[in-house]
Design an enzyme around this catalytic site. Structure first.
Site, PDB file in Angstrom:
ATOM      1  CG  ASP A  87     -18.367  16.033  -0.555  1.00 50.63           C
ATOM      2  OD1 ASP A  87     -17.319  15.728  -1.143  1.00 50.63           O
ATOM      3  OD2 ASP A  87     -18.593  15.774   0.641  1.00 50.63           O
ATOM      4  NE  ARG A 129     -15.966   2.431  -0.115  1.00 54.57           N
ATOM      5  CZ  ARG A 129     -15.753   3.659   0.362  1.00 54.57           C
ATOM      6  NH1 ARG A 129     -16.590   4.641   0.056  1.00 54.57           N
ATOM      7  NH2 ARG A 129     -14.737   3.912   1.158  1.00 54.57           N
ATOM      8  CE1 TYR A 163     -10.100  10.850   3.172  1.00 53.82           C
ATOM      9  CE2 TYR A 163      -9.418  12.959   4.072  1.00 53.82           C
ATOM     10  CZ  TYR A 163     -10.381  11.979   3.918  1.00 53.82           C
ATOM     11  OH  TYR A 163     -11.601  12.133   4.519  1.00 53.82           O
ATOM     12  CE  LYS A 164     -13.139  10.490   0.343  1.00 53.42           C
ATOM     13  NZ  LYS A 164     -13.197   9.393   1.278  1.00 53.42           N
ATOM     14  CG  PHE A 168     -19.473  10.772   3.814  1.00 56.56           C
ATOM     15  CD1 PHE A 168     -19.140   9.427   3.726  1.00 56.56           C
ATOM     16  CD2 PHE A 168     -18.847  11.550   4.761  1.00 56.56           C
ATOM     17  CE1 PHE A 168     -18.178   8.880   4.560  1.00 56.56           C
ATOM     18  CE2 PHE A 168     -17.889  11.009   5.598  1.00 56.56           C
ATOM     19  CZ  PHE A 168     -17.554   9.671   5.498  1.00 56.56           C
TER      20      PHE A 168
HETATM   21  C1  LIG Z   1     -18.398  12.426   0.412  1.00 60.64           C
HETATM   22  C2  LIG Z   1     -17.448  12.657   1.538  1.00 60.64           C
HETATM   23  N1  LIG Z   1     -17.363  13.878   2.091  1.00 60.64           N
HETATM   24  C3  LIG Z   1     -16.520  14.114   3.107  1.00 60.64           C
HETATM   25  C4  LIG Z   1     -15.717  13.104   3.621  1.00 60.64           C
HETATM   26  C5  LIG Z   1     -14.811  13.280   4.793  1.00 60.64           C
HETATM   27  O1  LIG Z   1     -14.360  14.501   5.016  1.00 60.64           O
HETATM   28  P1  LIG Z   1     -13.192  14.824   6.041  1.00 60.64           P
HETATM   29  O2  LIG Z   1     -11.922  14.787   5.259  1.00 60.64           O
HETATM   30  O3  LIG Z   1     -13.535  16.127   6.586  1.00 60.64           O
HETATM   31  O4  LIG Z   1     -13.159  13.735   7.069  1.00 60.64           O
HETATM   32  C6  LIG Z   1     -15.767  11.847   3.063  1.00 60.64           C
HETATM   33  C7  LIG Z   1     -14.904  10.788   3.601  1.00 60.64           C
HETATM   34  O5  LIG Z   1     -14.865   9.675   3.201  1.00 60.64           O
HETATM   35  C8  LIG Z   1     -16.660  11.619   2.006  1.00 60.64           C
HETATM   36  O6  LIG Z   1     -16.760  10.402   1.475  1.00 60.64           O
END
Ligand SMILES: Cc1ncc(COP(=O)(O)O)c(C=O)c1O
Length: 432
Positions: free
Chosen positions: A217, A391, A242-243, A146
């Site tokens: 991550d 997706r 938030y996911k 990402f």
């Molecule tokens: C793998 C991954 N890391 C980080 C993030 C985003 O991080 P942040 O909450 O800092 O915007 C996302 C967002 O979709 C993501 O898919």
């Protein structure tokens, strides 16, 4: 094989008798069916985007209402003590811990995933054994990681005078690219586009053999499949609120630091909430001796309360049931797509093998953006990811088998009618 991931069925189940009634029957037999009532889900909507923004738990409204009316409204600043706002980031972290295979005191809710990654990566690269070893020159990651993870690595490296080189390889090459020149490996467990799962145990072992620190991550894996940080030898991780954790738009992220590393790693964002005694107001910074040192400034209380309600939706949920249902949902959707959509040029890019598959499916199509807009208009919500992917996320707490069936029928209808070619679906919004 990745022990973090259920391998009950190593290959996709193929049901030869797929119709709406059989899907309804599967919903009736679903041991997780009760969890759907924990969420508000709008009528006439099939929500397949909980991997991007989880649905709103009913409890979030009541929790925020009480916090705003009573704690903030009536008790004002005393609520830092009376409602224990001051320990909220640690308390919610402790609730997340068992969901990602961590122990109490190893997870902290704070900031965003990006900021947490910044803190941990800068901390790792500042460890004396890393910073003082001139042969450790590489920050390794995946080309398809990402983007924020890669941007953060670039930023941290710049801050450190470009002492390191960011080396990007394919997911398959990560393990072979590990050697004693790699200072840090940044790896996202589940790929945000294809949904491919990395083997955490195997990568951690390979990295340990080279003396490389790994930062995981978990944004697309936590809450979607069983994650076993402690068992799989992980020391550092970050993830999204938030996911799959349903914390609401812009919910704070979280970070995990194995207990053995908490006092060895320092954060470059040495704000007062990470101080050992913030309310002594002394001019010198002394970091807390535990996970709290990774806080920076005042926590976002209301957002953390919403996240708390989101994490509570996992109460009484068996992660193995969750994984089984997730795989059953993706198997079903994929099989239906093979039957009803392949003649329209949809090509699934997710791994077939269960052990490699997250809780999402992406389909490549030349006209992915317009098709996604057209199906969203018909109430099937997924998203578009460049360059050409539709997706769909499958959140086992509230997605039903019948939703998969109905969604495929709607997509088929959109394709048969050609409605997606309408001018109004061609314009790209800021958020896709
Ligand atoms: C793998 C991954 N890391 C980080 C993030 C985003 O991080 P942040 O909450 O800092 O915007 C996302 C967002 O979709 C993501 O898919």
């Amino acid at each position: 094989m990745n022990p973090s991931v259920s391998t009950k069925t190593a290959q996709p189940n193929r049901d030869s008798n797929l119709n709406r009634e059989s899907c309804i029957a599967r919903d009736k037999a679903d041991p997780l069916a009760f969890a759907r009532a924990r969420f508000f889900l709008p009528d006439n909507t099939i929500y397949l985007d909980g991997n991007s923004l989880g649905a709103r738990p009913h409890a979030a409204l009541a929790r925020l209402d009480a916090a705003i009316r009573d704690d903030w409204g009536k008790h004002l600043i005393q609520s830092w003590n009376t409602a224990d706002w001051v320990n909220l980031p640690q308390r919610v972290g402790d609730k997340i811990a068992p969901l990602i295979g961590a122990s109490v005191g190893e997870v902290l809710v704070a900031d965003s995933t990006s900021v947490n990654l910044f803190k941990l990566l800068a901390g790792v690269l500042s460890l004396p054994e890393v910073a003082n070893d001139p042969s450790r020159q590489i920050i390794l990651s995946e080309r398809d990681n990402f983007p924020t993870d890669l941007y953060i690595a670039e930023g941290v490296n710049k801050m450190l005078g470009n002492r390191y080189r960011l080396k990007l390889v394919s997911g398959e090459e990560l393990q072979s690219a590990l050697d004693s020149s790699v200072a840090a490996l940044l790896v996202t467990q589940v790929d945000y586009r294809t949904g491919r799962v990395h083997n955490m145990d195997e990568l951690n072992r390979a990295a340990a053999r080279c003396g490389t620190h790994v930062i995981w991550d978990l944004s697309h894996s936590a809450g979607a499949l069983p994650v076993q940080l402690n068992q799989d030898g992980a020391t550092f991780a970050v993830g999204c609120g938030y996911k799959y954790f349903n914390g609401g738009p812009g919910a704070p992220g979280y970070l995990y630091v194995h207990r053995d590393w908490q006092t060895r790693l320092s954060t470059p964002l040495s704000g007062w909430f990470g101080h050992a005694a913030p309310f002594t107001f002394v001019p010198q910074y002394t970091p807390a001796e535990n996970i709290s040192r990774f806080q920076c400034g005042t926590p976002s209380v209301l957002a953390t309360i919403a996240l708390d309600a989101g994490v509570d939706t996992f109460a009484d949920i068996s992660m193995s049931h969750l994984r089984e249902k997730s795989l059953a949902l993706t198997d079903l959707f994929w099989q239906l797509a093979d039957t009803h959509l392949s003649s329209f040029g949809f090509q699934c890019v997710a791994p077939r093998e269960h052990v490699l598959r997250g809780s999402q499916l992406s389909f490549a199509h030349h006209n992915a953006y317009a098709i996604m807009q057209a199906i969203i208009d018909r109430g099937v919500i997924g998203d578009f990811r460049r360059p050409n992917l539709l997706r769909f996320g499958f959140t086992p707490l509230y997605t039903r088998f019948v939703d998969c069936f109905d969604a495929i029928m709607i997509i088929r209808d959109v394709m048969q009618s050609g409605v997606w070619q309408s001018e109004k679906y061609q314009h790209q919004h800021a958020v896709t």
